[in-house]
Design a protein around this motif. Structure first.
Motif, PDB file in Angstrom:
ATOM      1  N   LEU A 125      -2.803   9.422  -8.966  1.00 17.45           N
ATOM      2  CA  LEU A 125      -1.620   8.739  -8.421  1.00 17.45           C
ATOM      3  C   LEU A 125      -1.513   7.410  -9.156  1.00 17.45           C
ATOM      4  O   LEU A 125      -2.344   6.524  -9.001  1.00 17.45           O
ATOM      5  N   ARG A 139      -4.033   2.272  -2.612  1.00 17.18           N
ATOM      6  CA  ARG A 139      -3.536   3.644  -2.701  1.00 17.18           C
ATOM      7  C   ARG A 139      -4.416   4.530  -1.838  1.00 17.18           C
ATOM      8  O   ARG A 139      -5.628   4.537  -2.007  1.00 17.18           O
ATOM      9  N   ILE A 166       6.225   5.675  -9.360  1.00 18.16           N
ATOM     10  CA  ILE A 166       4.858   6.196  -9.352  1.00 18.16           C
ATOM     11  C   ILE A 166       4.841   7.578  -9.989  1.00 18.16           C
ATOM     12  O   ILE A 166       5.890   8.201 -10.193  1.00 18.16           O
ATOM     13  N   GLU A 183       0.834  -1.195   0.000  1.00 19.05           N
ATOM     14  CA  GLU A 183       0.000   0.000   0.000  1.00 19.05           C
ATOM     15  C   GLU A 183       0.865   1.239   0.000  1.00 19.05           C
ATOM     16  O   GLU A 183       2.050   1.206   0.353  1.00 19.05           O
ATOM     17  N   ILE A 222       0.611   3.976 -10.282  1.00 15.91           N
ATOM     18  CA  ILE A 222       1.743   3.116  -9.956  1.00 15.91           C
ATOM     19  C   ILE A 222       2.182   2.446 -11.245  1.00 15.91           C
ATOM     20  O   ILE A 222       1.414   1.717 -11.890  1.00 15.91           O
ATOM     21  N   SER A 258       5.389   4.795   1.951  1.00 15.86           N
ATOM     22  CA  SER A 258       5.229   3.746   0.957  1.00 15.86           C
ATOM     23  C   SER A 258       5.575   2.387   1.523  1.00 15.86           C
ATOM     24  O   SER A 258       6.595   2.220   2.186  1.00 15.86           O
TER      25      SER A 258
END
Lengths: 461, 997
Positions: free
Chosen positions: A432, A446, A219, A179, A434, A211
């Motif tokens: 956001l 997230r 990211i 996560e 990844i 993180s």
């Protein structure tokens, strides 16, 4: 370089102790504790740096413990203090939380980390993920007592609300949870003059990331398109014309080393490979386009019935958007010394007015109390939804007859609050991403959160 | 810590020992269980170790336990942690582990190699160096950077234990080669760190090298970047183009999140452009916003560090931050140390453009609930009033505080107004109007504020119709006032007398009578001085005590321009936080020297001593009191020195009035130069002694003198430097620039330095022969005290008849030890002054009291000078006292009042009197009718200098009723040859006290 490093409990016990250069006596921890505990100047709080008998003590406080470095050299104070702060973060990253209890349960792990982080007083590897390869001890994660009692609490806080060791990302037993937390944390400083106009206002913000992604995938984060940053975009100074059409205007900001800003000036995206653990991707500061979340009006009147009484009326408007609400709001009203007693009526008709007790139902659970020693009237709210309005009538019993000077002797009124899911600067994370191409099913959690809190929110009277 | 070691853990130690023993042998458990059990025990051991308990006894068990499971990394790490902690205490046992460490340092796993090498280098045992050198040499060329960087740090560790080994092995050269060639940035950073410790950084800052570092600066960790930037700040570019290249290359470092990197970058920027005025200005402009971002962080400590630097910059160039006043407004929850810095910054950047906003904001802070904050705010307003020429509006604000009705605000406002009036006497009309209604007499307790009020009355008495009546209550309650206020009252009464004689005459005589009878030496001396001055020559007295007030053009800053430049040169260091150059607070100590150092013995002898010598005197409950007394006498050290300075104050004007005492020739040329030469140091500039003499002269405002006020303990000498005695000051407090840690800027107004400088920078003429040493090197450590040259030998034997009508006798003349201690050539003048004063005081009284000895004994023992700051530990005293035979014993009768005087004020008057002669008290006490005192004096000069120990036994007449008693003195000396000289000092000092008493 630093001669010693130690971590002290609130009672002054040494929980962790490392001696590097051997040029400061071992008893220095006692000297430090005595001096910091009984500091004589000002309000009795020792400054972060002080010198006793040629030994300089630099310290920070976090989670109830004090991290102290001693030195006899003329070091850069920013360097040492930032370094102590970094040690704090590392301990938090690995132990999940920083407190006396957490450290005591992880003494050996902390020593192990320190050995890699500091060699002979000089900083070595301090990046949370490079440290991982050196660490062999298992953390004992201790969540704070209040967290276990009130799990919702974490929503109000930044990434600090997550109590999880970074070592979890290396687990292979299937319990691992990938996560990433991205938090926009803002603090408001705002002063209103006696006429209710803003005398000064500033928002200090940070984009903080914590993180727990295995394998550290890159990211990408996108901020508002219409973001304008002082020196970066308007080298000749910000004015009304240059900031026209921009909803978010920042005076200044800085970025963490990992931020790749190649396309930032084009489309406001930042790509990065987030290191493990907690860090601030970006810090910013703005004085522009700020809408205060609260307004307050104070009026002071004589009591027609008694000249030894006065009535202070506080009217409070919560002006955050209606779908949001402030929590933990506290209004503090200092009163002059000759106020003997205070009795308050809350705007809620059902208010019992009991001292310190909850004042009946209603949307907002309000309460008040009066601290006679500190001459401080406090008005508290558990929750305060946007668009609401409250009134408090305080009856003051005075030692001397009411005079017009009372008006200027009440206040300044100070507010503390937290507004979850709100950013005062209106800065926003548009997305956001990844970027991990190898595995299509890889979809870690997230979390994007916003929180705005008061730093100094003052109404002068 | 020592107690915990012995008391509690006995049981634990035995238990842990048994457990470890068990784990070494018992083999029934599975391997995994065994390891886990070992880990648990090891953890306990390390916990106890951290608590400070002595776990070294477990050494053999720990080692064998770990060696039996040598493949377990967790255990190994714990063992090495334990090892590095105890190796220096138990080197013999540690030797057993060297083998394992050496083996590990050749392990195939780089982590273990690094770990073993780090532990090996951290053992701190000199004898082990031979085992350490080889692994370091191998480590320096290891293929893994982790090992190389550990080896580089190892070089420094070895260097601190034995520099010879490092030189012999050519390790420094190897580190230098690594620095140039290595590819790993942490290795390079460590090389830098080590080399900077071994040689001046400027030598490392070669062009090619600095450029190569800067080009790859982003690869370094934050800390490595700081180290690189630090080295780069020593690089001197050859052209302006180069400067711009560097500025551009480092531009983005300014936006780093780590404030340490930002501060290091700022330092490079400032240093690079220091000689390019226009660019420097641009740089200052450029660093403004990043600094503002740093100071508004949530993390108070780093914000505090940045703020200190802002303050320094703001003091140097206020203009940069002129438009940013709002950024320095306090936030409600700022910690006090941040608020205080912000207030100082606001005061520094105030200019005619922003002064309204700033003062308005400060006025808000004055309403703060915290009185400390409110006072600081008023103080800041006062400073702004002094600094910003158009002070009209600001004075009004100060006056508003007077009306606020809250005591702390009124008090602070009075103190500030006093300074404002010294700077702008013209503002007096506006200020003095409402003074009468303030009710200071009864309402304000604070001595500073009372003294300020009294000063204003004295100076501007002509404008205050009821000034004499306002002063009256102060004279009536004279004895109850603080000594600073008493001094102020005396001066003001005289000043007022010259302005309004008829109304003030009764007041003046009442004040003088009260002053002459005062128990405090300074007050008494000042009263006597005024009294004689008035009697000798009224017009001269007027010139001295009440000259027309000259506006003080500026006040000396807490930090002189030179000192501030020195601090600026040390930008981004602790110097900036402490606001003083490095030399003032850095005390180096040898590395690894403290393990074997015994704890200093606690000063508990006092009661022992009394018990030993006079058990009958020692009431059970006296012990604590005695200890207090010792404290008191300790702190009396600086106090005594100040008292001497004040003596000087009074002594100095006397030549003016008396036309010059023969022996005081040095002073007779009191000339006031028309302009003050050379900056704030001018006050110091005349360090040749006359400087201090002026304190009570023309501008003499008593509150400005540090003497009577209890100085903050950290600043015993701040007052001295402010007084302008500078190098002349007795004792090692060094030059004026050596502003002690924590010297509060508050003296600002009080800035007697400035005042002195203004009114009285001494002409070089008369001071010349006395040889002021001239400006001293910046912040230099206390210079060694050369012995006093004979010709200047200080105190005037005063051969002629006494200067005052009161005393025809010349008095005991010079021998009073005031003079001799004047430690430096520069202090000579001061010595003179003191001699003169003593002469004066004793002579006068001698004339009144007892027949004076033959005129002017030619100061026979002048070669004995006592060390003003002699320190003898109680234990040392006790040992010496036991060892030495009595060298002198005498007894004399004392009168009843004398007994009372000696014991008055918890013996402090007596002991402090002695301290003025640099005879220090180590213990005093006893119960009626018997009292006992122990003193010591030490000759100035290189140690071991002769030591004199004195015991005084005072027996009051048991019949009581103040009918007197006897006083027996026993003196012991380490150098009998010096004894007569010491007895001379002692006798004079004692007689002086008894006569005065």
């Amino acid at each position: 370089m630093i001669s010693q490093f130690y971590i002290l409990s609130p009672r002054g016990d040494v929980i962790i102790r490392k001696d590097y250069l051997g040029d400061v006596p071992r008893t220095s921890s006692e000297v430090f504790f005595r001096n910091s505990k009984f500091w004589k100047e000002g309000d009795g709080e020792a400054p972060p740096v002080f010198n006793v008998d040629g030994v300089t003590y630099l310290h920070i406080k976090e989670g109830g413990v004090q991290l102290v470095a001693t030195t006899r050299a003329n070091l850069s104070p920013s360097f040492v203090l930032e370094f102590l702060r970094r040690i704090c973060t590392i301990v938090k990253d690995y132990c999940g939380f920083l407190s006396e209890d957490a450290i005591r349960k992880n003494v050996v792990l902390v020593y192990e980390l320190l050995d890699e982080v500091v060699d002979y007083g000089f900083p070595q590897s301090t990046a949370t993920e490079t440290l991982k390869q050196f660490v062999v001890n298992e953390p004992t994660v201790v969540a704070p007592a209040y967290y276990q009692a009130k799990p919702l609490f974490s929503l109000n806080k930044g990434p600090t609300g997550v109590f999880k060791s970074v070592l979890e990302t290396t687990r292979t037993d299937g319990k691992r949870r990938d996560e990433i937390f991205v938090d926009v944390v803002e603090r408001i400083t705002c002063t209103f003059n006696a006429s209710g106009y803003i005398a000064s206002a500033q928002v200090d913000g940070a984009v903080q990331i914590k993180s727990y992604l295995a394998g550290n995938p890159p990211i990408k984060i996108k901020l508002n398109d219409d973001l304008l940053i002082g020196k970066r975009d308007a080298p000749y100074g910000l004015d009304a014309r240059s900031s026209e059409g921009h909803t978010v205007v920042l005076d200044d900001c800085n970025f963490h080393e990992v931020a790749n800003l190649d396309s930032f000036d084009v489309d406001r995206t930042i790509s990065l490979v987030p290191p493990d653990g907690e860090f601030a991707l970006m810090n910013y500061r703005t004085t522009h386009g700020f809408k205060p979340p609260f307004r307050l009006h104070v009026s002071v009147d004589a009591d027609p019935n008694s000249e030894y009484k006065a009535v202070v009326t506080l009217k409070l408007w919560c002006e955050v958007p209606a779908d949001k609400s402030a929590s933990g709001l506290e209004v503090e009203v200092p009163t002059p010394r000759y106020v003997q007693r205070v009795h308050c009526d809350l705007s809620d008709a059902h208010a019992s007015g009991g001292k310190g007790g909850p004042a009946g139902g209603g949307v907002a659970q309000q309460a008040w109390d009066y601290n006679e020693k500190g001459h401080l009237l406090r008005w508290k709210f558990k929750k305060c939804p946007g668009g609401s309005e409250y009134t408090l009538r305080a009856r003051l019993t005075l030692e001397k007859p009411y005079g017009a000077s009372l008006r200027s002797e009440i206040g300044p009124v100070n507010l503390r609050f937290t507004i979850p899911m709100h950013s005062a600067s209106r800065i926003a994370l548009k997305y956001l991403q990844i970027l991990k191409k190898a595995d299509k099913n890889y979809n870690p959690y997230r979390w994007v959160r916003y929180v705005t809190s008061s730093n100094s929110y003052t109404f002068r009277t | 810590m020592a107690e915990t070691k012995s008391a509690k853990p006995r049981g634990e130690l035995a238990e842990l020992s048994a457990q470890l023993q068990n784990l070494c042998t018992a083999g029934k458990r599975s391997e995994k269980e065994l390891k886990n059990a070992k880990k648990d025990v090891f953890k306990k051991v390390i916990n106890y170790m951290t608590l400070g308990m002595d776990m070294s006894a477990l050494f053999p068990m720990m080692t064998s336990c770990a060696n039996l499971s040598s493949d377990d990394l967790v255990l190994k790490k714990m063992l090495y942690l334990y090892l590095t902690h105890y190796a220096s205490q138990t080197p013999d046992l540690a030797l057993l582990t060297i083998n394992q460490l050496q083996k590990d340092s050749a392990d195939h796993d780089p982590m273990i190699r690094g770990l073993a090498l780090r532990s090996l280098c951290s053992l701190r045992v000199t004898n082990f160096l031979e085992y350490v050198v080889a692994p370091i040499n191998t480590g320096l060329s290891d293929r893994h950077p982790y090992v190389r960087r550990t080896a580089v740090m190892g070089v420094l560790k070895v260097h601190h234990i034995d520099p010879g080994t490092v030189a012999q092995q050519g390790m420094v050269e190897r580190v230098k080669r690594l620095l140039q060639t290595d590819t790993d940035v942490q290795v390079i950073a460590n090389c830098l760190a080590v080399l900077v410790q071994l040689e001046p950084p400027a030598r490392l800052a070669e062009k090619a090298f600095v450029y190569s570092l800067l080009n790859r600066i982003k690869e370094f960790s934050d800390w490595g970047q700081c180290q690189v930037l630090e080295v780069a700040s020593y690089y001197v570019p050859s052209s302006e183009a180069e400067v711009y290249d560097m500025l551009n290359a480092l531009e983005d470092r300014m936006g780093h999140v780590n404030s340490a990197v930002v501060m290091a970058t700022i330092k490079v920027f400032l240093r690079l452009t220091i000689n390019m005025t226009a660019t420097h200005q641009q740089v200052l402009e450029r660093i403004r916003e990043p600094l503002k971002t740093l100071i508004s962080r949530e993390d108070a400590p780093t914000a505090y560090a940045a703020l200190s630097h802002v303050l320094l910059l703001a003091q140097r160039a206020p203009v940069i931050f002129e438009a940013d006043a709002m950024a320095f407004f306090c936030r409600t929850h700022d910690p006090w140390f941040v608020k205080k810095l912000k207030l100082e910054i606001l005061a520094a950047i105030a200019s005619s453009t922003n002064v309204y906003d700033i003062v308005t904001e400060l006025t808000e802070y004055a309403r703060d609930i915290s009185p400390t904050m409110a006072r600081e705010a008023v103080k800041a307003v006062g400073r702004i009033a002094l600094a910003v020429p158009d002070s009209g509006g600001i004075v009004e604000r100060l006056l508003l505080f007077l009306d606020s009705g809250s005591e702390h605000l009124v008090a602070e406002a009075l103190v500030q107004l006093k300074d404002v009036l010294r700077r702008y006497p013209d503002a007096a009309h506006a200020v003095v109007g409402g003074l009468g209604e303030l009710g200071v007499q009864g309402g304000i307790a604070e001595p500073d504020a009372r003294a300020a009020f009294v000063w204003i009355l004295g100076q501007f008495g002509g404008l205050v119709p009821d000034a004499p009546y306002l002063l009256e209550p102060f004279v009536e309650g004279f004895a109850a006032e603080d000594s600073a206020v008493r001094l102020a009252v005396l001066t003001s009464a005289v000043q007022l007398f010259f302005r309004r004689p008829p109304e003030t005459k009764p007041l003046l005589s009442a004040a003088l009578v009260a002053g002459v009878a005062d128990a405090n030496v300074e007050v008494r001396d000042r009263a006597l001085m005024y009294f004689r001055l008035l009697r000798a020559d009224r017009s001269a007295a007027e010139r001295v005590v009440a000259p027309p007030l000259v506006a003080v053009p500026w006040f000396s800053e807490a930090l002189s321009a030179e000192a501030r430049d020195a601090v600026f040169a040390e930008f981004n260091s602790l110097s900036v936080l402490f606001q003083q150059p490095e030399a003032a607070f850095i005390e180096r100590a040898a590395y690894h020297s403290l393990e074997a150092e015994p704890e200093p013995a606690a000063p508990e002898l006092t009661s022992d001593l009394l018990a030993l010598e006079a058990p009958e005197l020692l009431g059970a409950d006296r012990a604590t009191n005695l200890l207090e007394d010792v404290d008191g006498s300790d702190s009396a050290g600086p106090g005594g020195i100040q008292a001497d300075l004040l003596d000087l104050d009074i002594g100095a004007p006397s030549p003016q009035s008396s036309g010059g005492l023969g022996g005081l020739g040095g002073f007779s040329g009191l000339s006031v130069p028309p302009a003050m030469p050379g900056g704030p140091l001018a006050g110091y500039g005349g360090p040749a002694g006359p400087g201090p003499g002026m304190g009570s002269g023309p501008g003499g405002f008593p509150a400005g003198q540090p003497g009577p006020r209890p100085q903050p303990p950290v600043d015993p000498f701040g007052g001295l430097s402010a007084l302008g005695v500078g190098p002349g000051g007795p004792g090692p407090m060094g030059g004026p620039q050596q502003i002690p840690y924590g010297a509060p800027p508050p003296q600002l107004g009080g800035g007697p330095g400035g005042m002195l400088g203004q009114g009285m920078g001494m002409g070089p003429g008369p001071a010349g022969p006395m040889g002021g040493p001239g400006p001293r090197p910046m912040g230099g450590p206390p210079a060694p005290r050369p012995p006093m040259p004979a010709p200047g030998s200080g105190f005037a034997p005063s051969p002629g008849p006494g200067p005052y009508p009161g005393g025809p006798g010349a008095g005991p003349g010079g021998p009073r030890p005031g003079g001799p201690p004047a430690p430096q050539p520069g202090g000579m003048g001061m010595g003179m002054g003191m001699g003169g004063l003593i002469d004066d005081g004793l002579g006068g009284l001698g004339g009144l009291g007892a027949p004076a000895p033959a005129p002017a004994a030619p100061a026979p023992q002048r070669e004995l000078a006592l060390n003003p700051t002699a320190r003898v530990a109680p234990a040392e005293f006790q040992a010496e006292w036991k060892r030495l035979p009595p060298a002198h014993a005498s007894s004399q009768p004392v009168s009843g009042p004398n007994v009372a005087a000696i014991t008055a004020n918890n013996h402090r008057d007596f002991t402090q009197h002695m301290t003025q002669a640099y005879i220090h008290t180590i213990a005093s006490g006893g119960q009626a009718p018997n009292y006992r005192y122990y003193f010591y004096g030490q000759a100035a000069g290189p140690s071991p200098s002769p030591l004199f120990l004195v015991e005084v036994l005072l027996r009051a007449d048991p019949s009581g009723g103040g009918s007197g008693g006897s006083l027996a003195t026993t003196v012991k000396a380490t150098d009998p040859a010096q004894l007569p000289a010491f007895l001379e000092i002692w006798g004079n000092c004692l007689t002086g006290f008894l006569l005065m008493g």
